[in-house]
Design a protein around this motif. Structure first.
Motif, PDB file in Angstrom:
ATOM      1  N   ARG A  39       0.800  -1.382  -0.068  1.00 30.61           N
ATOM      2  CA  ARG A  39       0.076  -0.021   0.015  1.00 30.61           C
ATOM      3  C   ARG A  39       0.826   1.163   0.080  1.00 30.61           C
ATOM      4  O   ARG A  39       0.473   2.518  -0.195  1.00 30.61           O
ATOM      5  CB  ARG A  39      -1.077   0.088   1.127  1.00 30.61           C
ATOM      6  CG  ARG A  39      -0.158  -0.190   2.572  1.00 30.61           C
ATOM      7  CD  ARG A  39      -1.043   0.091   3.716  1.00 30.61           C
ATOM      8  NE  ARG A  39      -0.388  -0.316   5.153  1.00 30.61           N
ATOM      9  CZ  ARG A  39       0.304   0.766   5.508  1.00 30.61           C
ATOM     10  NH1 ARG A  39       0.380   1.960   5.018  1.00 30.61           N
ATOM     11  NH2 ARG A  39       0.938   0.402   6.780  1.00 30.61           N
ATOM     12  N   GLU A  76       2.786 -14.494   0.646  1.00 29.95           N
ATOM     13  CA  GLU A  76       1.801 -13.612   0.924  1.00 29.95           C
ATOM     14  C   GLU A  76       2.178 -12.450   0.494  1.00 29.95           C
ATOM     15  O   GLU A  76       1.224 -11.491  -0.227  1.00 29.95           O
ATOM     16  CB  GLU A  76       1.612 -13.571   2.633  1.00 29.95           C
ATOM     17  CG  GLU A  76       1.064 -14.789   3.063  1.00 29.95           C
ATOM     18  CD  GLU A  76       2.086 -15.986   3.308  1.00 29.95           C
ATOM     19  OE1 GLU A  76       1.743 -16.937   3.854  1.00 29.95           O
ATOM     20  OE2 GLU A  76       3.321 -15.595   3.163  1.00 29.95           O
ATOM     21  N   TYR A  77       3.416 -11.851   0.646  1.00 24.85           N
ATOM     22  CA  TYR A  77       3.825 -10.663   0.047  1.00 24.85           C
ATOM     23  C   TYR A  77       3.695 -10.569  -1.507  1.00 24.85           C
ATOM     24  O   TYR A  77       3.188  -9.589  -2.055  1.00 24.85           O
ATOM     25  CB  TYR A  77       5.241 -10.096   0.671  1.00 24.85           C
ATOM     26  CG  TYR A  77       5.549  -8.753  -0.005  1.00 24.85           C
ATOM     27  CD1 TYR A  77       4.935  -7.687   0.779  1.00 24.85           C
ATOM     28  CD2 TYR A  77       6.481  -8.491  -1.007  1.00 24.85           C
ATOM     29  CE1 TYR A  77       5.400  -6.465   0.123  1.00 24.85           C
ATOM     30  CE2 TYR A  77       6.829  -7.299  -1.431  1.00 24.85           C
ATOM     31  CZ  TYR A  77       6.180  -6.115  -1.009  1.00 24.85           C
ATOM     32  OH  TYR A  77       6.753  -5.000  -1.456  1.00 24.85           O
ATOM     33  N   ALA A  80       0.259 -10.175  -2.696  1.00 24.76           N
ATOM     34  CA  ALA A  80      -0.235  -9.003  -2.621  1.00 24.76           C
ATOM     35  C   ALA A  80       0.247  -7.966  -3.362  1.00 24.76           C
ATOM     36  O   ALA A  80      -0.600  -7.205  -4.216  1.00 24.76           O
ATOM     37  CB  ALA A  80      -0.011  -8.568  -1.200  1.00 24.76           C
ATOM     38  N   LYS A  83      -1.195  -9.004  -7.102  1.00 24.01           N
ATOM     39  CA  LYS A  83      -2.737  -8.753  -7.003  1.00 24.01           C
ATOM     40  C   LYS A  83      -2.904  -7.194  -7.187  1.00 24.01           C
ATOM     41  O   LYS A  83      -3.612  -6.630  -8.184  1.00 24.01           O
ATOM     42  CB  LYS A  83      -3.299  -9.074  -5.728  1.00 24.01           C
ATOM     43  CG  LYS A  83      -4.922  -8.942  -5.670  1.00 24.01           C
ATOM     44  CD  LYS A  83      -5.546  -9.328  -4.516  1.00 24.01           C
ATOM     45  CE  LYS A  83      -6.897  -9.065  -4.152  1.00 24.01           C
ATOM     46  NZ  LYS A  83      -7.539  -9.523  -3.037  1.00 24.01           N
ATOM     47  N   ARG A  84      -1.999  -6.155  -6.527  1.00 19.62           N
ATOM     48  CA  ARG A  84      -2.061  -4.760  -6.832  1.00 19.62           C
ATOM     49  C   ARG A  84      -1.887  -4.488  -8.227  1.00 19.62           C
ATOM     50  O   ARG A  84      -2.365  -3.695  -8.870  1.00 19.62           O
ATOM     51  CB  ARG A  84      -1.015  -4.132  -5.752  1.00 19.62           C
ATOM     52  CG  ARG A  84      -1.094  -2.822  -6.081  1.00 19.62           C
ATOM     53  CD  ARG A  84      -2.119  -2.021  -5.764  1.00 19.62           C
ATOM     54  NE  ARG A  84      -1.907  -0.382  -5.997  1.00 19.62           N
ATOM     55  CZ  ARG A  84      -1.571   0.546  -5.151  1.00 19.62           C
ATOM     56  NH1 ARG A  84      -0.880  -0.006  -3.853  1.00 19.62           N
ATOM     57  NH2 ARG A  84      -1.406   1.595  -5.615  1.00 19.62           N
ATOM     58  N   TYR A 104       0.886 -15.336 -10.689  1.00 22.81           N
ATOM     59  CA  TYR A 104      -0.136 -14.968  -9.564  1.00 22.81           C
ATOM     60  C   TYR A 104      -0.884 -16.266  -9.180  1.00 22.81           C
ATOM     61  O   TYR A 104      -1.110 -16.943  -8.030  1.00 22.81           O
ATOM     62  CB  TYR A 104      -1.071 -13.991  -9.938  1.00 22.81           C
ATOM     63  CG  TYR A 104      -2.138 -13.602  -9.032  1.00 22.81           C
ATOM     64  CD1 TYR A 104      -2.006 -13.017  -7.793  1.00 22.81           C
ATOM     65  CD2 TYR A 104      -3.768 -13.961  -9.097  1.00 22.81           C
ATOM     66  CE1 TYR A 104      -2.924 -12.739  -6.867  1.00 22.81           C
ATOM     67  CE2 TYR A 104      -4.341 -13.716  -8.392  1.00 22.81           C
ATOM     68  CZ  TYR A 104      -4.313 -13.172  -7.125  1.00 22.81           C
ATOM     69  OH  TYR A 104      -5.280 -12.725  -6.265  1.00 22.81           O
TER      70      TYR A 104
END
Length: 358
Positions: A39, A76-77, A80, A83-84, A104
């Protein structure tokens, strides 16, 4: 399979803000490699009109980077991050590369490791890679993604350690060629940075938790693969390497037993460094005893550089008052901007002190 004909511009083109795509790619890759929270990654318009070839190069520099393939970031990172990417590209009507979808989906379907006992401390460990300033290489660290793992907070790099590295980077003369002792080294970010880039005569990284010391040894050996092993009679020194310019030690140092550590046979420190060790007031008496002992070794000629996250003002104030009572001098340093180690200065109240005694 799609082809590169879906590109909308040359891969060497600039973004709408004029920054070259290659520069943007490197900046995003650097943030990715050290697991900057997705983020907060600064994309700088990289994704706008991102070409097919540029997407390939972005994947090559992130999830398919040779370091990541050999020493992987947490799944997990990476999920993410992808996905972003997919979400933002779709929102901008940019065709995502097939390889992005493939990576992915493969990560989403990857089964979690099940061949270790549930209490094994290596569960949850993955890697982060910190690109150093001025092309000085990369630090690769095995870390835990959890704040508390195997009963300790020392298995990940905290914000204060990154802020300490920024401070060190901007105050080279204070550390270059010195004898350095690090207290509460954790996984070793600051200590390994000092050993790699500042040619200390000797640096000893210390901690007291067995899992932390194991990860610290692994990280030192990973980052100095060609260093020669040096024999050491001190049973608390579990690793001593000679990199050619620097002796690098890993030592178990219990602050409650520092006088029995035979530390003086290994090092007479010019500089002590530490990050995020001032969080539990019950440890303060032992920490103060350790500082008194080390300063006596050097006849009060050393200095102590302490970085900490101020989580509780009363706790930090209590420690600083103990230092003043013990005749230490405290100078609060300005905080260096987050340039190389990507710590979130807006979310963390980091304070850095230089502590001395005449």
């Amino acid at each position: 399979m799609k082809t590169k004909d879906h590109s909308v511009a040359s891969s060497s083109s600039s973004s709408s803000q004029g920054a070259p795509v290659d520069t943007q790619l490197r900046a995003v890759a650097k943030q990715f490699l050290c697991c900057t929270p997705v983020r907060t990654i600064q994309w700088n318009e990289l994704l706008e009109g991102l070409t097919w070839e540029a997407q390939e190069r972005l994947l090559d520099a992130t999830v398919d980077h040779p370091l990541v393939l050999r020493y992987p970031l947490s799944i997990e990172y990476q999920v993410a991050f992808l996905k972003r990417l997919l979400t933002d590209l779709a929102a901008m009507n940019v065709e995502p590369h097939d390889r992005m979808y493939e990576r992915y989906c493969a990560m989403m379907q990857a089964p979690p490791p099940t061949d270790l006992p549930l209490d094994d401390p290596s569960i949850g460990l993955s890697y982060k890679h910190y690109e150093l300033p001025q092309g000085q290489g990369v630090i690769s660290l095995k870390e835990s993604g959890a704040f508390v793992s195997d009963g300790t907070t020392g298995l990940c790099s905290w914000q204060a350690a990154k802020a300490l590295c920024e401070h060190i980077s901007n105050n080279r003369d204070d550390f270059q060629g010195r004898n350095i002792l690090e207290l509460g080294s954790g996984v070793g970010l600051a200590g390994i940075y000092l050993a790699k880039c500042f040619e200390p005569s000797i640096i000893v990284m210390s901690d007291c938790h067995s899992s932390v010391l194991g990860a610290l040894r692994d990280n030192v050996q990973l980052n100095f693969p060609n260093a020669a092993t040096v024999d050491c009679d001190n049973p608390l020194v579990s690793l001593l390497l000679d990199s050619g310019n620097t002796l690098i030690g890993v030592m178990e140092l219990d602050w409650q037993c520092v006088s029995a550590s035979n530390l003086s046979q290994l090092i007479e420190p010019d500089v002590i460094v530490a990050a995020d060790i001032v969080y539990d007031h019950t440890l303060f008496p032992a920490l103060l005893t350790t500082l008194n002992y080390i300063f006596c070794l050097s006849n009060n000629r050393c200095k102590f550089v302490l970085a900490c996250t101020e989580r509780n003002q009363d706790t930090l104030s209590e420690f600083l008052q103990l230092l003043i009572t013990a005749k230490f001098r405290i100078n609060e340093e300005s905080i260096s901007p987050s340039r190389h180690f990507h710590w979130d200065s807006s979310a963390s109240n980091i304070r850095i002190f230089t502590i001395s005694r005449s």
